[in-house]
Write an enzyme that holds these catalytic residues in place. Sequence first.
Site, PDB file in Angstrom:
ATOM      1  CB  SER A 126       4.303   6.538   4.325  1.00 10.00           C
ATOM      2  OG  SER A 126       4.674   7.474   5.298  1.00 10.00           O
ATOM      3  CE  LYS A 200       3.032   9.543   7.628  1.00 12.55           C
ATOM      4  NZ  LYS A 200       4.332   9.343   6.983  1.00 12.55           N
ATOM      5  CE  LYS A 268       3.265   6.635   0.027  1.00  6.76           C
ATOM      6  NZ  LYS A 268       4.600   6.561   0.665  1.00  6.76           N
TER       7      LYS A 268
END
Length: 329
Positions: A126, A200, A268
């Site tokens: 990701s 994502k 993140k």
Amino acid sequence: MFDPPNTQIRRTSTFPTMKSPYPTPITPSQTQIGWIGTGVMGAAMASRLLSAGYSLTIYARTPSKTLSLQSQGACLVHSPSEVAKASDVIFTMLGHPPDVRQIVLENPDSILSSITPGSVIIDHTSSHPVLAKQIYDAAREKDCWAVDAPVSGGDIGARDGKLTILAGGDKAVVKWLTPLLSLMGKPNYMGGAGCGQSCKIANQITVGGSLLGLSEGLVFAEAAGLDKARWLEAVRGGAAGSMVMEIFGERMIGKDFRPGGFAEYMVKDLGMGLDVVEEDGEKVAVLPGAGLSKQLFSGMVANGDGKLGTQGLITVIERINGKRTQNPV
């Protein structure tokens, strides 16, 4: 590289012969696979390729994490560049965008330093859409291809081959990769380079909100004197039901916070969504819910729980309500 004592690690410097670069059809007998990243998700995904009969050349910064894959026949090498030399298709499943940049692009021993024309890089990390585009452009300069293909489905999806795979890049290349991607889950073509990563991020914004709602629902149910397991069973078939509830509801009740994905990774991912700016500098999405979710997951990290699974978000809501979870699993 120093190997820990009492750790039996098999290395090889003999590379298999490249036999099926793009667009030669992919087969277990011909296609050579490289894999970098052997954490919870990466190891499970790589294991499925080995079980299907593919030959894997692997690299890990912590070699002891590769022992299970080596027992299945994978060959461990010293650097990403050695993986590239040995492979037609190179998968990466790393922690953070800076890791991807170093492993793929910038280190003297990076993948792109030694990649062979016709090879394909698939990054399952990701990561950031802009970095995905940079990798794609750099790969094309080497007459190679790159696909950004982050996944959703957690450790169970990785183990069972039921991940949702969100692919960005050249459509024909993604289609060519189907025999490999289908072993790990369902590939979904989302558009050009970077689109997989953007998808994502949107997924994580949605999952973060769902985890927050589920956490608060459970905390409220307990405060109201309800049996939490009975509450979960009652609402899971209605509008409140979700895949997040199916995967994490019972884990939250049982205080099982073993990670499929680390809470610190959610910080993140949500951060990338909040920081994304369109190239023209004008189209910026305002995401108040994602901002709140990021703050709460950041609270988990501040509490020392960043390595717990994302379902551990409930511990933050419990702390706010004066209840502290003892020794979370």
